[in-house]
Motif scaffolding. Sequence first.
Motif, PDB file in Angstrom:
ATOM      1  N   ASP A  73      -0.499  -6.345   2.008  1.00  0.00           N
ATOM      2  CA  ASP A  73      -0.483  -5.612   3.277  1.00  0.00           C
ATOM      3  C   ASP A  73       0.922  -5.570   3.867  1.00  0.00           C
ATOM      4  O   ASP A  73       1.339  -4.552   4.421  1.00  0.00           O
ATOM      5  CB  ASP A  73      -1.446  -6.247   4.291  1.00  0.00           C
ATOM      6  N   PHE A  74       1.664  -6.664   3.767  1.00  0.00           N
ATOM      7  CA  PHE A  74       3.031  -6.693   4.304  1.00  0.00           C
ATOM      8  C   PHE A  74       3.959  -5.847   3.430  1.00  0.00           C
ATOM      9  O   PHE A  74       4.852  -5.167   3.927  1.00  0.00           O
ATOM     10  CB  PHE A  74       3.525  -8.135   4.419  1.00  0.00           C
ATOM     11  N   ARG A  75       3.735  -5.847   2.135  1.00  0.00           N
ATOM     12  CA  ARG A  75       4.511  -4.970   1.248  1.00  0.00           C
ATOM     13  C   ARG A  75       4.337  -3.516   1.684  1.00  0.00           C
ATOM     14  O   ARG A  75       5.300  -2.756   1.754  1.00  0.00           O
ATOM     15  CB  ARG A  75       4.031  -5.089  -0.197  1.00  0.00           C
ATOM     16  N   ALA A  76       3.082  -3.145   1.958  1.00  0.00           N
ATOM     17  CA  ALA A  76       2.795  -1.767   2.376  1.00  0.00           C
ATOM     18  C   ALA A  76       3.491  -1.450   3.696  1.00  0.00           C
ATOM     19  O   ALA A  76       4.045  -0.354   3.866  1.00  0.00           O
ATOM     20  CB  ALA A  76       1.287  -1.557   2.492  1.00  0.00           C
ATOM     21  N   VAL A  77       3.494  -2.397   4.627  1.00  0.00           N
ATOM     22  CA  VAL A  77       4.162  -2.194   5.918  1.00  0.00           C
ATOM     23  C   VAL A  77       5.665  -2.011   5.714  1.00  0.00           C
ATOM     24  O   VAL A  77       6.287  -1.116   6.311  1.00  0.00           O
ATOM     25  CB  VAL A  77       3.880  -3.383   6.870  1.00  0.00           C
ATOM     26  N   LEU A  78       6.268  -2.858   4.874  1.00  0.00           N
ATOM     27  CA  LEU A  78       7.710  -2.761   4.627  1.00  0.00           C
ATOM     28  C   LEU A  78       8.069  -1.440   3.951  1.00  0.00           C
ATOM     29  O   LEU A  78       9.060  -0.791   4.311  1.00  0.00           O
ATOM     30  CB  LEU A  78       8.181  -3.941   3.775  1.00  0.00           C
ATOM     31  N   ALA A  79       7.262  -1.032   2.978  1.00  0.00           N
ATOM     32  CA  ALA A  79       7.513   0.245   2.293  1.00  0.00           C
ATOM     33  C   ALA A  79       7.356   1.405   3.266  1.00  0.00           C
ATOM     34  O   ALA A  79       8.194   2.322   3.301  1.00  0.00           O
ATOM     35  CB  ALA A  79       6.563   0.395   1.111  1.00  0.00           C
ATOM     36  N   ALA A  99       4.334   9.211  -2.185  1.00  0.00           N
ATOM     37  CA  ALA A  99       4.446   8.646  -3.533  1.00  0.00           C
ATOM     38  C   ALA A  99       5.465   7.510  -3.564  1.00  0.00           C
ATOM     39  O   ALA A  99       5.231   6.469  -4.194  1.00  0.00           O
ATOM     40  CB  ALA A  99       4.839   9.737  -4.533  1.00  0.00           C
ATOM     41  N   VAL A 100       6.580   7.679  -2.861  1.00  0.00           N
ATOM     42  CA  VAL A 100       7.606   6.629  -2.808  1.00  0.00           C
ATOM     43  C   VAL A 100       7.052   5.401  -2.101  1.00  0.00           C
ATOM     44  O   VAL A 100       7.232   4.269  -2.556  1.00  0.00           O
ATOM     45  CB  VAL A 100       8.885   7.138  -2.106  1.00  0.00           C
ATOM     46  N   GLU A 101       6.358   5.621  -0.990  1.00  0.00           N
ATOM     47  CA  GLU A 101       5.778   4.502  -0.236  1.00  0.00           C
ATOM     48  C   GLU A 101       4.823   3.693  -1.114  1.00  0.00           C
ATOM     49  O   GLU A 101       4.894   2.463  -1.154  1.00  0.00           O
ATOM     50  CB  GLU A 101       5.043   5.063   0.976  1.00  0.00           C
ATOM     51  N   ALA A 102       3.942   4.377  -1.824  1.00  0.00           N
ATOM     52  CA  ALA A 102       2.988   3.680  -2.706  1.00  0.00           C
ATOM     53  C   ALA A 102       3.720   2.928  -3.810  1.00  0.00           C
ATOM     54  O   ALA A 102       3.370   1.785  -4.138  1.00  0.00           O
ATOM     55  CB  ALA A 102       2.000   4.684  -3.296  1.00  0.00           C
ATOM     56  N   ALA A 103       4.749   3.552  -4.374  1.00  0.00           N
ATOM     57  CA  ALA A 103       5.488   2.905  -5.466  1.00  0.00           C
ATOM     58  C   ALA A 103       6.266   1.688  -4.965  1.00  0.00           C
ATOM     59  O   ALA A 103       6.290   0.645  -5.624  1.00  0.00           O
ATOM     60  CB  ALA A 103       6.444   3.900  -6.109  1.00  0.00           C
ATOM     61  N   LEU A 104       6.889   1.784  -3.804  1.00  0.00           N
ATOM     62  CA  LEU A 104       7.685   0.661  -3.281  1.00  0.00           C
ATOM     63  C   LEU A 104       6.811  -0.520  -2.882  1.00  0.00           C
ATOM     64  O   LEU A 104       7.271  -1.664  -2.903  1.00  0.00           O
ATOM     65  CB  LEU A 104       8.537   1.116  -2.093  1.00  0.00           C
ATOM     66  N   GLY A 106       4.337  -1.552  -4.525  1.00  0.00           N
ATOM     67  CA  GLY A 106       3.874  -2.196  -5.758  1.00  0.00           C
ATOM     68  C   GLY A 106       4.978  -2.989  -6.425  1.00  0.00           C
ATOM     69  O   GLY A 106       5.885  -3.493  -5.758  1.00  0.00           O
ATOM     70  N   PRO A 107       4.928  -3.085  -7.744  1.00  0.00           N
ATOM     71  CA  PRO A 107       5.987  -3.797  -8.473  1.00  0.00           C
ATOM     72  C   PRO A 107       7.343  -3.136  -8.209  1.00  0.00           C
ATOM     73  O   PRO A 107       7.432  -1.912  -8.167  1.00  0.00           O
ATOM     74  CB  PRO A 107       5.581  -3.639  -9.942  1.00  0.00           C
ATOM     75  N   PRO A 108       8.390  -3.920  -8.012  1.00  0.00           N
ATOM     76  CA  PRO A 108       9.694  -3.371  -7.618  1.00  0.00           C
ATOM     77  C   PRO A 108      10.471  -2.736  -8.771  1.00  0.00           C
ATOM     78  O   PRO A 108      11.502  -3.238  -9.203  1.00  0.00           O
ATOM     79  CB  PRO A 108      10.423  -4.590  -7.051  1.00  0.00           C
TER      80      PRO A 108
END
Length: 198
Positions: A73-79, A99-104, A106-108
């Motif tokens: 959830d925090f990864r999604a917020v940061l992206a 698409a960029v938000e979803a990719a960021l 996830g795995p870096p």
Amino acid sequence: MPSCSALPELTDEQIDSLPPEVRQTYRQPRAVDPAELVRFLGHTDLVNAAWAFLMPVYVDRDLLSVWPNVDPDFRAVLAQKWVRDNHYQMTVDGWNGEAVEAALAGPPDHPLWVHLERVHVRSFRAMLPDPATWGIGSATRMVAPGVEALYVLDASALEGGLWQPHDPRYVCPVLMHLVDRRWLVRNLGSESDPAITT
């Protein structure tokens, strides 16, 4: 709940065979109230997980290596924040924001990851005191089941080196989430739960 057996169980005979300076390490937990020992060892796991995230980010400016220690959830917020802040330039460059938000999140391994990392590391470092003075308060606050807030502070400014809740000195909250017996960073600089605020 994380494992509370930080030290292997030894018999009295095994403890007696250890060097004198090590014996107390094994005897002391036996004298502590079992509920207090569970709380202490759980707090130790929580603090160790926070340090394992904070030190690489602050000292090495490395979010990449600790990205697996960040709650999804925090990864999604940061992206999402990074994409929103850079939406115009990304559009000009031909990137699809969603698409960029979803990719960021996830795995870096996205080409724009390095930019997200640079911006968020700079932001995190600005929130935290110098690591040479870091302390983490022994008091935590339960935010939700399995979600605890702990507080990084500048221990050099504390009388007697102790911080008390409601002390007006600056502290940086770190929200931690227990997922599959592992503490993950759920927020930094705020006690707000990203799942509630997004």
